[in-house]
Design an enzyme around this catalytic site. Sequence first.
Site, PDB file in Angstrom:
ATOM      1  N   TYR A  20      13.034  71.461   3.475  1.00 49.15           N
ATOM      2  CA  TYR A  20      11.642  71.273   3.903  1.00 49.15           C
ATOM      3  C   TYR A  20      11.129  72.417   4.763  1.00 49.15           C
ATOM      4  O   TYR A  20      10.672  72.206   5.891  1.00 49.15           O
ATOM      5  CB  TYR A  20      11.500  69.945   4.667  1.00 49.15           C
ATOM      6  CG  TYR A  20      11.713  68.744   3.778  1.00 49.15           C
ATOM      7  CD1 TYR A  20      10.669  68.251   3.005  1.00 49.15           C
ATOM      8  CD2 TYR A  20      12.954  68.125   3.686  1.00 49.15           C
ATOM      9  CE1 TYR A  20      10.855  67.160   2.169  1.00 49.15           C
ATOM     10  CE2 TYR A  20      13.150  67.038   2.849  1.00 49.15           C
ATOM     11  CZ  TYR A  20      12.099  66.563   2.089  1.00 49.15           C
ATOM     12  OH  TYR A  20      12.281  65.493   1.260  1.00 49.15           O
ATOM     13  N   TYR A 147      12.914  55.618   2.543  1.00 49.14           N
ATOM     14  CA  TYR A 147      13.346  56.929   2.037  1.00 49.14           C
ATOM     15  C   TYR A 147      14.565  56.721   1.151  1.00 49.14           C
ATOM     16  O   TYR A 147      15.540  56.090   1.562  1.00 49.14           O
ATOM     17  CB  TYR A 147      13.703  57.894   3.181  1.00 49.14           C
ATOM     18  CG  TYR A 147      14.211  59.213   2.641  1.00 49.14           C
ATOM     19  CD1 TYR A 147      13.321  60.183   2.181  1.00 49.14           C
ATOM     20  CD2 TYR A 147      15.573  59.472   2.541  1.00 49.14           C
ATOM     21  CE1 TYR A 147      13.780  61.373   1.638  1.00 49.14           C
ATOM     22  CE2 TYR A 147      16.043  60.670   2.001  1.00 49.14           C
ATOM     23  CZ  TYR A 147      15.140  61.606   1.551  1.00 49.14           C
ATOM     24  OH  TYR A 147      15.599  62.779   1.013  1.00 49.14           O
ATOM     25  N   ASP A 248      20.235  50.350  -0.411  1.00 48.09           N
ATOM     26  CA  ASP A 248      20.562  51.765  -0.232  1.00 48.09           C
ATOM     27  C   ASP A 248      21.209  51.928   1.148  1.00 48.09           C
ATOM     28  O   ASP A 248      20.522  52.022   2.156  1.00 48.09           O
ATOM     29  CB  ASP A 248      19.279  52.597  -0.363  1.00 48.09           C
ATOM     30  CG  ASP A 248      19.520  54.090  -0.149  1.00 48.09           C
ATOM     31  OD1 ASP A 248      20.625  54.456   0.289  1.00 48.09           O
ATOM     32  OD2 ASP A 248      18.587  54.875  -0.406  1.00 48.09           O
ATOM     33  N   LYS A 277      26.407  59.932   1.997  1.00 48.29           N
ATOM     34  CA  LYS A 277      26.503  60.569   3.313  1.00 48.29           C
ATOM     35  C   LYS A 277      27.867  60.507   3.995  1.00 48.29           C
ATOM     36  O   LYS A 277      28.642  61.449   3.860  1.00 48.29           O
ATOM     37  CB  LYS A 277      25.382  60.020   4.205  1.00 48.29           C
ATOM     38  CG  LYS A 277      24.027  60.561   3.746  1.00 48.29           C
ATOM     39  CD  LYS A 277      22.950  60.461   4.788  1.00 48.29           C
ATOM     40  CE  LYS A 277      21.763  61.327   4.467  1.00 48.29           C
ATOM     41  NZ  LYS A 277      20.610  60.635   3.901  1.00 48.29           N
TER      42      LYS A 277
HETATM   43  C1  LIG Z   1      19.901  60.844   2.645  1.00 43.90           C
HETATM   44  C2  LIG Z   1      19.498  59.624   1.902  1.00 43.90           C
HETATM   45  C3  LIG Z   1      19.379  59.615   0.504  1.00 43.90           C
HETATM   46  C4  LIG Z   1      19.568  60.859  -0.324  1.00 43.90           C
HETATM   47  O1  LIG Z   1      20.839  61.364  -0.237  1.00 43.90           O
HETATM   48  P1  LIG Z   1      21.117  62.925  -0.614  1.00 43.90           P
HETATM   49  O2  LIG Z   1      22.604  63.059  -0.518  1.00 43.90           O
HETATM   50  O3  LIG Z   1      20.363  63.727   0.391  1.00 43.90           O
HETATM   51  O4  LIG Z   1      20.607  63.120  -1.998  1.00 43.90           O
HETATM   52  C5  LIG Z   1      19.043  58.432  -0.112  1.00 43.90           C
HETATM   53  N1  LIG Z   1      18.835  57.311   0.609  1.00 43.90           N
HETATM   54  C6  LIG Z   1      18.935  57.279   1.942  1.00 43.90           C
HETATM   55  C7  LIG Z   1      18.712  55.998   2.674  1.00 43.90           C
HETATM   56  C8  LIG Z   1      19.266  58.434   2.645  1.00 43.90           C
HETATM   57  O5  LIG Z   1      19.336  58.405   3.975  1.00 43.90           O
END
Ligand SMILES: *Cc1c(COP(=O)(O)O)cnc(C)c1O
Length: 426
Positions: A20, A147, A248, A277
């Site tokens: 970004y 997100y 997620d 992550k």
């Molecule tokens: C960081 C994140 C993603 C995307 O993961 P990347 O490894 O950056 O593609 C998706 N969902 C959530 C909740 C995130 O924090």
Amino acid sequence: MQKKNIVDIAFDQRHIWHPYTSTITPLPCYPVTSANGVYLTLEDGTQLIDGMSSWWSAIHGYSHPKLTAAAKAQLDKMSHVMFGGITHQPAVELCKKLVAITPEGLDTVFLADSGSVAVEVALKMALQYWHAKGESRAKFLTLRHGYHGDTFAAMSVTDPDNSMHSLYKGFVPEHIFADSPQCGFWDEWNEDDISDFANKLAQHHQQIAAVILEPIVQGAGGMRLYHPTYLRRIRKLCDDYGVLLIADEIAVGFGRTGKLFACEHANISPDIMCVGKALTGGYMTLSATITHKKIADTICSGDAGCFMHGPTFMGNPLACAVANANLEILEQNLWQQQVSDIEKQLACELPAIAALKKVKQVRWLGAIGVVELHQPVNMAQIQQAFVNAGVWIRPFGRLIYIMPPYIITPTQLSCLTQAIYKILNA
Ligand SMILES: *Cc1c(COP(=O)(O)O)cnc(C)c1O
């Protein structure tokens, strides 16, 4: 002693895109040459206490001996082999562990390479599921301020304003956004909080393949910590209407909120769950999408006869081996005490920051501390101020937030909160 510069900052500024950022007005970047425990070491020898865990991932700190040893041992065997028609112990062991520790019923694992891809995979699973059942359902219901990643489908369920959907009109499919929860994690539950979501589901459920959300913590879309009952109500509503629920857990999975998975705060199990992550303890990219065998079998009973996805680096043995070592550290169960201690300390130290003029609100949960300001920060300026204070904290917009490695000591954590206090008070 000043060390000789090796990182060519001028080249970086001229030729390299950072997340970004603008190529016209690039912001300063700090050259890191090594990282150990909670410390990042800059090229000039400056040591910074890390408040970010490199975006939620380095939960046990950097250069962890156990993780490094696992990577080295796996390197000597094989760093990669294709996953089509081949399997290997690191992947089998990892999937066994994931099935064991994730919420009830999640027992079928798809390994992917990044969080965004895990989300793409989850959305594709939901679409193929309904297709196989002979129903055409092409909509997703999600929450404002969410997100889910930067790829197209992930972006389509990410807050439309934050992700500038309008720019990509025609490319990004239009999904349904419900009001984000207003009741904070520690607030008293208010039943009105769920009404917009419930209305939208009631109205559109026949078109909706799945609900996708971040359980308990909305991360990059605003660092909002919401009430477990909101999540519990959503599970119930999805059951009532027969809509799939995708959780997620990419940001919050593996202990960050004080539970191994944030879904546990509401005692629910999703139909599909994404992790990423912290999966490898911040060593390399790896993610997984986990569902129930019944859902997987339905998907595979459709026209395609299989799930239509298979990345080149699927199940990368090197990443799986490090993930296994990471999960072994979690299995020792030190994280619970560590995260709970961090939470208690944030509860003691953040309220003083809340008293500052620039601050709108502070909030915390587990090893997450958030300071929301009235005005957006000047990034370049505040970043330098944090570095001068010996800490690595990277705000965005009106949010200064920390999610340090679980191994941070009370003294180090105080350095983070004091740096925030001093800089906002200046
Ligand atoms: C960081 C994140 C993603 C995307 O993961 P990347 O490894 O950056 O593609 C998706 N969902 C959530 C909740 C995130 O924090």
